[in-house]
Design an enzyme around this catalytic site. Structure first.
Site, PDB file in Angstrom:
ATOM      1  N   ARG A  43       0.815  -1.221   0.000  1.00 51.23           N
ATOM      2  CA  ARG A  43       0.000   0.000   0.000  1.00 51.23           C
ATOM      3  C   ARG A  43       0.849   1.271   0.000  1.00 51.23           C
ATOM      4  NH1 ARG A  43      -2.544   0.203   6.163  1.00 51.23           N
ATOM      5  NH2 ARG A  43      -0.618  -0.267   7.267  1.00 51.23           N
ATOM      6  N   LYS A  62       1.297   6.455   1.165  1.00 51.51           N
ATOM      7  CA  LYS A  62       0.909   5.223   1.862  1.00 51.51           C
ATOM      8  C   LYS A  62      -0.612   5.188   1.956  1.00 51.51           C
ATOM      9  CE  LYS A  62       1.767   2.530   6.074  1.00 51.51           C
ATOM     10  NZ  LYS A  62       2.535   2.474   7.341  1.00 51.51           N
ATOM     11  N   ASP A  74      -6.694  -4.167  -0.642  1.00 50.84           N
ATOM     12  CA  ASP A  74      -7.148  -2.975  -1.365  1.00 50.84           C
ATOM     13  C   ASP A  74      -6.094  -1.887  -1.484  1.00 50.84           C
ATOM     14  OD1 ASP A  74      -7.060  -1.974   1.226  1.00 50.84           O
ATOM     15  OD2 ASP A  74      -9.225  -2.017   1.500  1.00 50.84           O
ATOM     16  N   GLY A  75      -4.932  -2.072  -0.833  1.00 46.36           N
ATOM     17  CA  GLY A  75      -3.882  -1.069  -0.926  1.00 46.36           C
ATOM     18  C   GLY A  75      -4.189   0.215  -0.197  1.00 46.36           C
ATOM     19  N   ARG A 125       4.729  10.473   3.038  1.00 40.61           N
ATOM     20  CA  ARG A 125       5.882  10.386   3.916  1.00 40.61           C
ATOM     21  C   ARG A 125       7.176  10.486   3.124  1.00 40.61           C
ATOM     22  NH1 ARG A 125       5.694   4.085   6.118  1.00 40.61           N
ATOM     23  NH2 ARG A 125       6.036   3.053   4.113  1.00 40.61           N
ATOM     24  N   ARG A 132      14.826  -1.493   2.954  1.00 44.79           N
ATOM     25  CA  ARG A 132      14.782  -2.098   4.276  1.00 44.79           C
ATOM     26  C   ARG A 132      15.521  -3.429   4.294  1.00 44.79           C
ATOM     27  NH1 ARG A 132       8.869  -1.322   4.958  1.00 44.79           N
ATOM     28  NH2 ARG A 132       9.259   0.498   3.681  1.00 44.79           N
ATOM     29  N   ASP A 201      11.072  -6.633   7.635  1.00 45.05           N
ATOM     30  CA  ASP A 201      10.597  -5.774   6.544  1.00 45.05           C
ATOM     31  C   ASP A 201      10.257  -4.369   7.036  1.00 45.05           C
ATOM     32  OD1 ASP A 201       8.438  -7.612   7.652  1.00 45.05           O
ATOM     33  OD2 ASP A 201       7.197  -6.053   6.763  1.00 45.05           O
ATOM     34  N   ASN A 202      10.298  -4.154   8.356  1.00 42.58           N
ATOM     35  CA  ASN A 202      10.042  -2.824   8.910  1.00 42.58           C
ATOM     36  C   ASN A 202      11.320  -2.155   9.418  1.00 42.58           C
ATOM     37  OD1 ASN A 202       7.271  -3.048   8.467  1.00 42.58           O
ATOM     38  ND2 ASN A 202       6.884  -3.919  10.490  1.00 42.58           N
TER      39      ASN A 202
END
Length: 441
Positions: A43, A62, A74-75, A125, A132, A201-202
């Site tokens: 997203r 985002k 749905d993103g 953002r 990452r 992944d964060n």
């Protein structure tokens, strides 16, 4: 620009700016310690890069809609989580903690189904890069070492060019990312911030706080506190964050092994983490207690302080803020009206610790006035408490964004007294204990 319809259309993904080639990035990752496979920007959509006074920054939307990695979703993002990310990324920046930034949040009447039906929103953002740890894991676990090298070379050349001069650039790259990660998490611990979902992944390759979801700031001090309702085993609790930071760096080291070449070289790069974290948190704690020298016994003083805070369920932020007002010479009478002492149920136990702390201050001839200024410059008065965010969210859901604006204004000056906004620094009300955030937040 912010008041123009064209610019708002850009911030919602309804208009593509000239020269932009929007893209979503693929990545994989470990989620709650388990390999989750391909994830990717489900997203988030990168519009491009813009020149700023702080250097080039990537501009990313985002919640603007479906991407190739949305995995049948749905993103979209909901207003609730978008406001939380918008406010917290700016609050963290004001606290001096490495973070992605938020430029804008735009709400919509479009319905989005999560646990319940909510309305959609888009956060704009910025960061120098959103690459990452999971970006590297993706190519490693797909056995695509050529692509892995392309990504590593790009990141090194763009963000760590001096590492090209190292004897072993990829090993040096891993060591630098490990160092930055250790320092970032030390900063988290020092302000009581809990990320809540430290999946690989964060984790930013630049050591930035990234992807604000079920985060929280420590209130009643409890090292075992879990801010993410989804995290039932406490993998990402406050006390676990430093260790998980190291674990995540090890996952990155595994992904970089084909480039580094030798397991021993990977281990050498990763081995710096414990010392880097310990050194940075020690530095930050000395600053929080207004200590300008390092002496034998300081660690014991810190440990006894945290044990006392835990036993008395003391509010993390208020304790350190009021500690700056403590005077080296104790007043003739200690009363419950003293804001610092009043935080403790066991006041004689606090008095006993304060005797040790005052003795330590006298050992370096600490001056109350100058120490107070120094401590108030590193111990915030205002943090983004979950209940404050919840109040702002509920008003915004009724199309009243005044509280979001007001709260942002307060959080942009977390170290200032701001007497007119004293209520934002108060202990949380009883109902705040029922506010829960989860991975869907």
């Amino acid at each position: 620009m912010l008041e123009s319809d064209d610019f708002i259309a850009l911030l919602t993904g309804n208009r593509i700016p000239a020269g932009s080639l929007p893209l979503a990035a693929v990545y994989s990752g470990h989620q709650f310690g388990l390999w989750a496979g391909q994830l990717g920007d489900g997203r988030a959509i990168l519009l491009g890069e813009i020149a700023t006074a702080a250097g080039p920054l990537e501009l990313q939307l985002k919640g603007a809609g479906v991407t190739p990695y949305s995995r049948m979703s749905d993103g979209r993002a909901v207003l609730r989580s978008s406001i939380r990310e918008f406010l917290c990324s700016e609050a963290m920046a004001a606290l001096g903690i490495p973070t992605s930034r938020a430029l804008a949040v735009v709400g919509s009447d479009q319905g989005v189904l999560r646990e319940t039906m909510e309305t959609a929103a888009v956060v704009t953002r910025l960061a120098p890069t959103f690459v990452r740890f999971g970006s590297f894991e993706h190519w490693f676990y797909n056995n695509k070492h050529a692509e892995l090298k392309i990504l590593a070379d790009y990141v090194i050349d763009r963000f760590f060019p001096k590492l090209r001069e190292a004897d072993h650039p990829y090993q040096a790259f891993l060591a630098e990312v490990t160092r930055r990660t250790a320092h970032m998490i030390a900063h988290w611990q020092a302000v009581g911030f809990m990320h809540g979902v430290m999946n690989t992944d964060n984790m930013s390759i630049l050591g930035l706080t990234l992807d604000y979801g079920p985060f929280g700031f420590m209130e009643a001090f409890d090292p075992q506190h879990i801010c993410n309702h989804t995290d039932q085993l406490g993998r990402y609790s406050y006390t676990m964050q430093p260790r998980i930071g190291h674990w995540n760096c090890c996952a990155l080291g595994q992904a970089l092994l084909p480039l580094i070449g030798e397991v021993e070289a990977v281990q050498q790069a990763l081995a710096i983490y414990p010392a880097e974290f310990a050194s940075k948190i020690d530095e930050l704690l000395h600053g929080k207690l207004g200590l300008t020298t390092q002496q034998e016994g300081d660690v014991a003083l810190f440990d006894s302080m945290f044990a006392l805070m835990q036993a008395n369920h003391v509010d993390f932020t208020l304790f350190f803020r009021h500690l700056g007002d403590l005077q080296v010479e104790a007043p003739a009478t200690a009363t419950a009206q003293d804001p610092l002492r009043g935080l403790f149920l066991d006041r004689p136990a606090f008095d006993a610790w304060a005797v040790l702390y005052r003795k330590r201050l006298r050992s370096e001839a600490s001056v109350d006035a100058s120490r107070r200024l120094a401590m108030h410059a590193v111990n915030p008065k205002y943090i983004l408490r979950n209940y404050l965010a919840q109040i702002a969210i509920e008003k915004a859901q009724n199309k009243d964004f005044t509280e979001v604006t007001q709260l942002l204004k307060v959080l942009e000056r977390p170290f200032d007294e701001q007497k007119e906004f004293e209520r934002y620094a108060a202990l949380p009300p009883d109902w705040a204990s029922h506010v829960e955030v989860s991975c869907s937040s």
